[in-house]
Design a protein around this motif. Structure first.
Motif, PDB file in Angstrom:
ATOM      1  N   GLU A  55       0.731  -1.139  -0.179  1.00  0.00           N
ATOM      2  CA  GLU A  55       0.020  -0.036  -0.001  1.00  0.00           C
ATOM      3  C   GLU A  55       0.748   1.291  -0.035  1.00  0.00           C
ATOM      4  OE1 GLU A  55      -4.091  -1.469   2.177  1.00  0.00           O
ATOM      5  OE2 GLU A  55      -2.437  -0.751   3.338  1.00  0.00           O
ATOM      6  N   ARG A  56       1.997   1.323   0.450  1.00  0.00           N
ATOM      7  CA  ARG A  56       2.845   2.374   0.781  1.00  0.00           C
ATOM      8  C   ARG A  56       3.848   2.540  -0.395  1.00  0.00           C
ATOM      9  NH1 ARG A  56       0.760   1.497   5.510  1.00  0.00           N
ATOM     10  NH2 ARG A  56       0.030   3.444   6.658  1.00  0.00           N
ATOM     11  N   ASN A  57       4.077   1.235  -1.152  1.00  0.00           N
ATOM     12  CA  ASN A  57       5.359   1.384  -1.917  1.00  0.00           C
ATOM     13  C   ASN A  57       4.834   0.708  -3.133  1.00  0.00           C
ATOM     14  OD1 ASN A  57       7.991   2.032  -0.345  1.00  0.00           O
ATOM     15  ND2 ASN A  57       6.704   0.418   1.022  1.00  0.00           N
ATOM     16  N   GLY A  58       3.365   0.550  -3.559  1.00  0.00           N
ATOM     17  CA  GLY A  58       3.012   0.104  -4.696  1.00  0.00           C
ATOM     18  C   GLY A  58       3.333   0.843  -6.042  1.00  0.00           C
ATOM     19  N   TRP A  59       3.928   1.983  -5.871  1.00  0.00           N
ATOM     20  CA  TRP A  59       4.271   2.630  -7.073  1.00  0.00           C
ATOM     21  C   TRP A  59       5.402   1.877  -7.790  1.00  0.00           C
ATOM     22  CZ3 TRP A  59       9.596   4.029  -7.488  1.00  0.00           C
ATOM     23  CH2 TRP A  59      10.130   4.015  -6.424  1.00  0.00           C
ATOM     24  N   MET A  60       6.200   0.989  -7.063  1.00  0.00           N
ATOM     25  CA  MET A  60       7.119   0.405  -7.747  1.00  0.00           C
ATOM     26  C   MET A  60       6.574  -0.766  -8.392  1.00  0.00           C
ATOM     27  SD  MET A  60       9.984  -0.145  -4.723  1.00  0.00           S
ATOM     28  CE  MET A  60       8.858  -0.833  -3.524  1.00  0.00           C
ATOM     29  N   SER A  61       5.166  -1.067  -8.772  1.00  0.00           N
ATOM     30  CA  SER A  61       4.612  -1.891  -9.362  1.00  0.00           C
ATOM     31  C   SER A  61       4.526  -1.372 -11.081  1.00  0.00           C
ATOM     32  CB  SER A  61       3.014  -2.329  -9.077  1.00  0.00           C
ATOM     33  OG  SER A  61       3.021  -2.924  -7.897  1.00  0.00           O
ATOM     34  N   VAL A  62       4.699   0.084 -11.122  1.00  0.00           N
ATOM     35  CA  VAL A  62       4.704   0.450 -12.360  1.00  0.00           C
ATOM     36  C   VAL A  62       6.019   0.060 -13.065  1.00  0.00           C
ATOM     37  CG1 VAL A  62       5.235   2.742 -13.687  1.00  0.00           C
ATOM     38  CG2 VAL A  62       3.610   2.880 -11.768  1.00  0.00           C
ATOM     39  N   GLU A  63       7.031  -0.046 -12.422  1.00  0.00           N
ATOM     40  CA  GLU A  63       8.358  -0.826 -12.864  1.00  0.00           C
ATOM     41  C   GLU A  63       7.949  -2.205 -13.371  1.00  0.00           C
ATOM     42  OE1 GLU A  63      10.041   2.621 -11.171  1.00  0.00           O
ATOM     43  OE2 GLU A  63       8.337   1.466 -10.946  1.00  0.00           O
ATOM     44  N   LEU A  64       7.226  -3.251 -13.071  1.00  0.00           N
ATOM     45  CA  LEU A  64       6.928  -4.268 -13.236  1.00  0.00           C
ATOM     46  C   LEU A  64       6.061  -4.217 -14.578  1.00  0.00           C
ATOM     47  CD1 LEU A  64       6.785  -7.431 -12.915  1.00  0.00           C
ATOM     48  CD2 LEU A  64       4.824  -7.197 -11.359  1.00  0.00           C
ATOM     49  N   PHE A  65       5.244  -3.348 -14.289  1.00  0.00           N
ATOM     50  CA  PHE A  65       4.397  -3.061 -15.851  1.00  0.00           C
ATOM     51  C   PHE A  65       5.152  -2.751 -16.807  1.00  0.00           C
ATOM     52  CE2 PHE A  65       1.016  -1.238 -18.142  1.00  0.00           C
ATOM     53  CZ  PHE A  65      -0.360  -2.270 -17.749  1.00  0.00           C
ATOM     54  N   LEU A  66       6.128  -1.908 -16.791  1.00  0.00           N
ATOM     55  CA  LEU A  66       6.999  -1.442 -17.762  1.00  0.00           C
ATOM     56  C   LEU A  66       8.104  -2.627 -18.230  1.00  0.00           C
ATOM     57  CD1 LEU A  66       7.953   1.990 -16.247  1.00  0.00           C
ATOM     58  CD2 LEU A  66       6.900   1.665 -18.356  1.00  0.00           C
ATOM     59  N   MET A  67       8.345  -3.333 -17.334  1.00  0.00           N
ATOM     60  CA  MET A  67       9.206  -4.623 -17.400  1.00  0.00           C
ATOM     61  C   MET A  67       8.510  -5.564 -18.302  1.00  0.00           C
ATOM     62  SD  MET A  67      11.547  -6.861 -15.050  1.00  0.00           S
ATOM     63  CE  MET A  67      12.668  -5.465 -14.536  1.00  0.00           C
ATOM     64  N   ILE A  68       7.263  -5.788 -18.061  1.00  0.00           N
ATOM     65  CA  ILE A  68       6.427  -6.873 -18.810  1.00  0.00           C
ATOM     66  C   ILE A  68       6.316  -6.228 -20.181  1.00  0.00           C
ATOM     67  CG2 ILE A  68       4.277  -7.829 -19.038  1.00  0.00           C
ATOM     68  CD1 ILE A  68       4.125  -7.959 -15.980  1.00  0.00           C
ATOM     69  N   SER A  69       6.057  -4.839 -20.547  1.00  0.00           N
ATOM     70  CA  SER A  69       6.092  -4.463 -21.695  1.00  0.00           C
ATOM     71  C   SER A  69       7.231  -4.699 -22.831  1.00  0.00           C
ATOM     72  CB  SER A  69       5.670  -2.891 -21.596  1.00  0.00           C
ATOM     73  OG  SER A  69       4.368  -2.567 -21.086  1.00  0.00           O
ATOM     74  N   GLY A  70       8.291  -4.489 -22.070  1.00  0.00           N
ATOM     75  CA  GLY A  70       9.565  -4.661 -22.773  1.00  0.00           C
ATOM     76  C   GLY A  70       9.573  -6.012 -23.160  1.00  0.00           C
ATOM     77  N   PHE A  71       9.395  -6.831 -22.285  1.00  0.00           N
ATOM     78  CA  PHE A  71       9.581  -8.321 -22.560  1.00  0.00           C
ATOM     79  C   PHE A  71       8.651  -8.613 -23.608  1.00  0.00           C
ATOM     80  CE2 PHE A  71       7.507 -12.497 -21.912  1.00  0.00           C
ATOM     81  CZ  PHE A  71       8.817 -13.267 -21.974  1.00  0.00           C
ATOM     82  N   LEU A  72       7.333  -8.197 -23.480  1.00  0.00           N
ATOM     83  CA  LEU A  72       6.270  -8.672 -24.500  1.00  0.00           C
ATOM     84  C   LEU A  72       6.654  -8.036 -25.864  1.00  0.00           C
ATOM     85  CD1 LEU A  72       2.959  -8.394 -22.447  1.00  0.00           C
ATOM     86  CD2 LEU A  72       4.360 -10.450 -23.277  1.00  0.00           C
ATOM     87  N   PHE A  73       7.204  -6.747 -25.996  1.00  0.00           N
ATOM     88  CA  PHE A  73       7.615  -6.234 -27.294  1.00  0.00           C
ATOM     89  C   PHE A  73       8.636  -6.915 -28.023  1.00  0.00           C
ATOM     90  CE2 PHE A  73       4.699  -3.066 -26.342  1.00  0.00           C
ATOM     91  CZ  PHE A  73       4.670  -2.030 -27.381  1.00  0.00           C
TER      92      PHE A  73
END
Length: 373
Positions: A55-73
């Motif tokens: 709840e306090r550090n969930g912003w770091m999930s954006v990095e996971l989102f971006l990493m998945i995007s790079g992988f899928l591309f």
């Protein structure tokens, strides 16, 4: 869904679900804190360490989102681009058709709600950088390119994604399909991102700022995982995963033993390069996790992840308007609120995805193909 033999498609289902989990953590566990959805500085179940941490550090999930995007591309587009079977305009059209309609819808709803909110309260909801020029930039996918966030806060990632897509295309095209060149290019871009994080510029410059550095690090780290998966296969990926698990054990073990004396900041570097790389690789190689993430609820969450992410902010404005106009006091620390907010936003996100995003992008794609735009 029972998987007797895990296929490449099953692994992509796991990645799709992981994308949904990341969107949920951002939208429904972290964002409530950023928009002031707290009661006596408490969040739902924050006394449970793991939940409170997200709840306090969930912003770091954006990095996971971006990493998945790079992988899928790399998985979806790199071979076509390297072989000269996809031009940059064709590539960009596919991406714009996929994400811009939902971004425009979320932006229009947000603008209306922001205007209602400022009329009621005399101030904007959370984001105050809401000028006409910023609105024009936002509709063009350039929010956060020239200046920090405006209007619909989560849409800041669009300009970052477009930048990473553009770099990705030319990295792959210029590499001539040579794996070593692609990996070296990814490493260089990651190092550029790390350099910016550790030595941030005094002013906010386009492309050269800590926000975009998050994309360079995470997107191209995901790209390296995609390259390994495509070119060297699962055996090599399992070896890399084993090494990363050991790195995590050593790093977090030292952090715990030192009682925080060993600093894990900046999180925009350590979390994507140590934690999220490991999570993504495990999701690709662990059969039990793949089976779990291939189930319908997780796939639903993965499918609607982009709509859930972009619609989250306007839906939060609606909650706040109802609270103010209804003269009610919402207990944001209640588990019931987390449950209600999750159901409310997941249902709306699903409606936007299945009734609008999916249909509209399909419609526009057919028109483009018909008229050869």
């Amino acid at each position: 869904m029972i998987i007797d033999k895990v296929t490449g498609n099953d692994r992509m289902l796991g990645v799709n679900a992981l994308k949904g989990i990341a969107a949920y953590c951002i939208a429904l566990m972290f964002h409530p804190l950023t928009v002031g959805f707290t009661t006596n500085d408490r969040l739902p179940f924050d006394q449970i360490y793991f939940i409170g941490f997200i709840e306090r550090n969930g912003w770091m999930s954006v990095e996971l989102f971006l990493m998945i995007s790079g992988f899928l591309f790399w998985i979806r587009y790199s071979e076509k681009i390297a072989q000269g079977n996809m031009s940059f305009s064709e590539f960009l059209k596919k991406r714009i058709v996929r994400i811009f309609p939902t971004m425009w819808l979320a932006m229009l709803i947000t603008v209306v709600l922001q205007l209602i909110y400022i009329k009621i309260t005399g101030q904007w909801f959370i984001i105050h950088n809401n000028s006409l020029m910023e609105l024009i930039f936002s509709f063009g996918g350039m929010e956060n390119f020239w200046t920090p966030q405006s209007w619909n806060a989560p849409a800041w990632t669009i300009s970052l994604l477009i930048t990473c897509w553009t770099i990705f295309f030319y990295v792959v095209q210029k590499s001539g399909g040579v794996t070593s060149r692609q990996i070296c290019s990814c490493i260089v871009l990651i190092m550029i991102g790390i350099t910016i994080v550790f030595s941030p510029p005094e002013k906010y410059y386009p492309l050269i700022n800590t926000t975009f550095a998050r994309g360079y690090i995470s997107f191209f780290a995901g790209g390296i995982i995609g390259i390994i998966y495509m070119k060297y296969g699962l055996p090599m990926l399992k070896h890399v995963g084993t090494v990363m698990v050991l790195v995590n054990i050593i790093f977090w073990g030292l952090f715990w033993i030192s009682d925080g004396a060993i600093n894990w900041e900046p999180c925009g570097v350590t979390v994507p390069l140590i934690v999220w790389t490991t999570v993504l690789i495990i999701t690709l190689v662990n059969k039990a996790i793949i089976k779990l993430l291939s189930t319908a609820p997780f796939q639903y969450l993965g499918n609607i992840s982009f709509s859930l992410y972009l619609m989250n902010f306007p839906l939060e404005i609606i909650i706040k308007i109802i609270e103010i106009k209804g003269h009610i006091q919402i207990d944001y620390s209640s588990g019931w609120f987390l449950l209600f907010n999750s159901i409310y936003q997941i249902l709306v996100g699903g409606a936007v995805y299945y009734l609008y995003e999916l249909r509209f992008s399909t419609y526009v794609t057919k028109k483009i193909e018909r008229y050869n735009f």
